[in-house]
Write a protein that holds these residues in place. Structure first.
Motif, PDB file in Angstrom:
ATOM      1  N   SER A 138     -14.198  -2.789  -8.846  1.00 16.28           N
ATOM      2  CA  SER A 138     -14.173  -3.407  -7.511  1.00 16.28           C
ATOM      3  C   SER A 138     -13.655  -2.392  -6.501  1.00 16.28           C
ATOM      4  CB  SER A 138     -13.241  -4.618  -7.500  1.00 16.28           C
ATOM      5  OG  SER A 138     -13.629  -5.573  -8.465  1.00 16.28           O
ATOM      6  N   VAL A 139     -14.381  -2.194  -5.444  1.00 20.24           N
ATOM      7  CA  VAL A 139     -13.966  -1.276  -4.371  1.00 20.24           C
ATOM      8  C   VAL A 139     -13.174  -2.105  -3.354  1.00 20.24           C
ATOM      9  CG1 VAL A 139     -14.782   0.307  -2.575  1.00 20.24           C
ATOM     10  CG2 VAL A 139     -16.056   0.102  -4.731  1.00 20.24           C
ATOM     11  N   LEU A 140     -11.887  -1.761  -3.188  1.00 20.47           N
ATOM     12  CA  LEU A 140     -11.004  -2.618  -2.395  1.00 20.47           C
ATOM     13  C   LEU A 140     -11.254  -2.493  -0.892  1.00 20.47           C
ATOM     14  CD1 LEU A 140      -7.602  -2.269  -4.285  1.00 20.47           C
ATOM     15  CD2 LEU A 140      -9.412  -3.984  -4.572  1.00 20.47           C
ATOM     16  N   ASN A 141     -11.020  -3.620  -0.202  1.00 25.43           N
ATOM     17  CA  ASN A 141     -11.134  -3.588   1.259  1.00 25.43           C
ATOM     18  C   ASN A 141      -9.767  -3.339   1.893  1.00 25.43           C
ATOM     19  OD1 ASN A 141      -9.722  -5.979   2.000  1.00 25.43           O
ATOM     20  ND2 ASN A 141     -11.518  -7.238   1.522  1.00 25.43           N
ATOM     21  N   GLU A 142      -9.758  -3.187   3.189  1.00 25.65           N
ATOM     22  CA  GLU A 142      -8.544  -2.784   3.934  1.00 25.65           C
ATOM     23  C   GLU A 142      -7.364  -3.741   3.782  1.00 25.65           C
ATOM     24  OE1 GLU A 142      -9.154  -2.962   8.187  1.00 25.65           O
ATOM     25  OE2 GLU A 142     -10.536  -4.645   7.984  1.00 25.65           O
ATOM     26  N   THR A 143      -7.620  -4.983   3.357  1.00 29.27           N
ATOM     27  CA  THR A 143      -6.538  -5.979   3.249  1.00 29.27           C
ATOM     28  C   THR A 143      -5.981  -6.064   1.836  1.00 29.27           C
ATOM     29  OG1 THR A 143      -7.927  -7.866   2.636  1.00 29.27           O
ATOM     30  CG2 THR A 143      -7.752  -7.370   5.000  1.00 29.27           C
ATOM     31  N   GLN A 144      -6.490  -5.240   0.908  1.00 32.42           N
ATOM     32  CA  GLN A 144      -6.195  -5.475  -0.512  1.00 32.42           C
ATOM     33  C   GLN A 144      -5.212  -4.482  -1.137  1.00 32.42           C
ATOM     34  OE1 GLN A 144     -10.373  -5.889  -1.731  1.00 32.42           O
ATOM     35  NE2 GLN A 144     -10.080  -8.122  -1.783  1.00 32.42           N
ATOM     36  N   THR A 145      -4.284  -3.985  -0.334  1.00 29.89           N
ATOM     37  CA  THR A 145      -3.244  -3.085  -0.857  1.00 29.89           C
ATOM     38  C   THR A 145      -2.442  -3.750  -1.979  1.00 29.89           C
ATOM     39  OG1 THR A 145      -3.052  -2.113   1.331  1.00 29.89           O
ATOM     40  CG2 THR A 145      -1.265  -1.669  -0.169  1.00 29.89           C
ATOM     41  N   ASP A 146      -2.229  -5.068  -1.863  1.00 30.63           N
ATOM     42  CA  ASP A 146      -1.455  -5.781  -2.897  1.00 30.63           C
ATOM     43  C   ASP A 146      -2.091  -5.635  -4.278  1.00 30.63           C
ATOM     44  OD1 ASP A 146       0.272  -6.552  -1.018  1.00 30.63           O
ATOM     45  OD2 ASP A 146      -0.281  -8.682  -1.004  1.00 30.63           O
ATOM     46  N   TYR A 147      -3.418  -5.712  -4.323  1.00 27.93           N
ATOM     47  CA  TYR A 147      -4.115  -5.535  -5.603  1.00 27.93           C
ATOM     48  C   TYR A 147      -3.868  -4.123  -6.141  1.00 27.93           C
ATOM     49  CZ  TYR A 147      -6.926  -9.802  -5.251  1.00 27.93           C
ATOM     50  OH  TYR A 147      -7.341 -11.095  -5.205  1.00 27.93           O
ATOM     51  N   ALA A 148      -3.978  -3.137  -5.250  1.00 28.02           N
ATOM     52  CA  ALA A 148      -3.815  -1.735  -5.665  1.00 28.02           C
ATOM     53  C   ALA A 148      -2.422  -1.508  -6.240  1.00 28.02           C
ATOM     54  CB  ALA A 148      -4.070  -0.814  -4.479  1.00 28.02           C
ATOM     55  N   ARG A 149      -1.405  -2.041  -5.579  1.00 31.07           N
ATOM     56  CA  ARG A 149      -0.028  -1.855  -6.058  1.00 31.07           C
ATOM     57  C   ARG A 149       0.196  -2.616  -7.360  1.00 31.07           C
ATOM     58  NH1 ARG A 149       2.389   0.766  -1.969  1.00 31.07           N
ATOM     59  NH2 ARG A 149       2.137   0.012   0.155  1.00 31.07           N
ATOM     60  N   HIS A 150      -0.280  -3.851  -7.375  1.00 34.20           N
ATOM     61  CA  HIS A 150      -0.037  -4.709  -8.539  1.00 34.20           C
ATOM     62  C   HIS A 150      -0.630  -4.112  -9.816  1.00 34.20           C
ATOM     63  CE1 HIS A 150       0.646  -8.362 -10.804  1.00 34.20           C
ATOM     64  NE2 HIS A 150      -0.565  -8.206 -11.304  1.00 34.20           N
ATOM     65  N   TYR A 151      -1.879  -3.675  -9.736  1.00 34.75           N
ATOM     66  CA  TYR A 151      -2.558  -3.223 -10.955  1.00 34.75           C
ATOM     67  C   TYR A 151      -2.261  -1.768 -11.309  1.00 34.75           C
ATOM     68  CZ  TYR A 151      -4.777  -7.700 -11.275  1.00 34.75           C
ATOM     69  OH  TYR A 151      -4.978  -9.042 -11.418  1.00 34.75           O
ATOM     70  N   ALA A 152      -1.340  -1.158 -10.565  1.00 33.96           N
ATOM     71  CA  ALA A 152      -0.866   0.184 -10.928  1.00 33.96           C
ATOM     72  C   ALA A 152       0.506   0.103 -11.577  1.00 33.96           C
ATOM     73  CB  ALA A 152      -0.798   1.063  -9.683  1.00 33.96           C
ATOM     74  N   SER A 153       1.106  -1.099 -11.579  1.00 33.50           N
ATOM     75  CA  SER A 153       2.489  -1.201 -12.062  1.00 33.50           C
ATOM     76  C   SER A 153       2.529  -1.451 -13.567  1.00 33.50           C
ATOM     77  CB  SER A 153       3.225  -2.303 -11.308  1.00 33.50           C
ATOM     78  OG  SER A 153       2.562  -3.522 -11.520  1.00 33.50           O
ATOM     79  N   LEU A 154       3.573  -0.932 -14.193  1.00 35.45           N
ATOM     80  CA  LEU A 154       3.754  -1.150 -15.625  1.00 35.45           C
ATOM     81  C   LEU A 154       4.251  -2.571 -15.842  1.00 35.45           C
ATOM     82  CD1 LEU A 154       5.465   2.161 -16.770  1.00 35.45           C
ATOM     83  CD2 LEU A 154       3.172   1.357 -17.360  1.00 35.45           C
TER      84      LEU A 154
END
Ligand code: FMN
Length: 166
Positions: A77-93
């Motif tokens: 999924s290519v994230l849109n400008e509002t989806q920083t939460d997804y990026a942070r969440h799925y990078a966390s251990l």
């Protein structure tokens, strides 16, 4: 300078230089045994059009690496400008990978896709290549679609997330 110091030096320089390269941000996701596993990745690249092949570079020691080869079908999924939460969440251990956070846009044998993302690819594991300390996963695109073009994109630059609009 010892060989090890030279090695550390070049690693530091490559890190610094690579931070200046603006990328989009994706979520790679698989469904396995009724649950979802997903991770943030900015190494996504389109490799070929005929045939349609895309790539993502993953850490061999991570959970996602084994799952991609085992499950074989995965979503990007290519994230849109509002989806920083997804990026942070799925990078966390130790993150919560429960499927409520992603939902399938399509029924059947379709991996989870982030709702309202800018674009997505459904891929089949084609092959992998060890590239230094990462594995390049090559996926054959079986389906893809674009979201609302009026919505901006999420960019990763200098270690920060930011939205960008046309
Ligand atoms: C912006 C961003 C981009 C990332 N890109 C990648 C990537 O391309 N490949 C990768 O292996 N990890 C990448 N990571 C780190 C993974 O998201 C993180 O290590 C994750 O926990 C790995 O999941 P896994 O243990 O299921 O493999 C990125 C992290 C961030 C914040």
């Amino acid at each position: 300078m010892t060989a090890s110091m030279q090695d550390q030096h070049i690693v530091g320089l490559v890190r610094q230089a690579a931070r200046r390269f603006a990328t989009g941000v994706t979520i790679i996701a698989v469904r396995h045994g009724g649950s979802t596993h997903a991770m943030t990745a900015n190494s996504f690249v389109t490799l070929s059009l005929r045939p349609a092949l895309v790539g993502v570079s993953v850490q061999p020691q991570g959970l996602m690496r084994g799952l991609l080869e085992q499950v074989r079908r995965f979503g990007i999924s290519v994230l849109n400008e509002t989806q920083t939460d997804y990026a942070r969440h799925y990078a966390s251990l130790g993150r919560d990978n429960r499927p409520r956070q992603l939902h399938p846009l399509l029924s059947g044998d379709i991996p989870p896709i982030v709702p309202d993302c800018n674009a997505y690819f459904v891929c089949e594991f084609e092959n992998s290549h060890t590239v230094g300390d990462h594995d390049l996963i090559v996926g054959s695109v079986v389906h893809c679609a674009v979201g609302n073009p009026a919505v901006g994109s999420l960019i990763f630059l200098d270690g920060e997330f930011q939205g960008i609009r046309r």
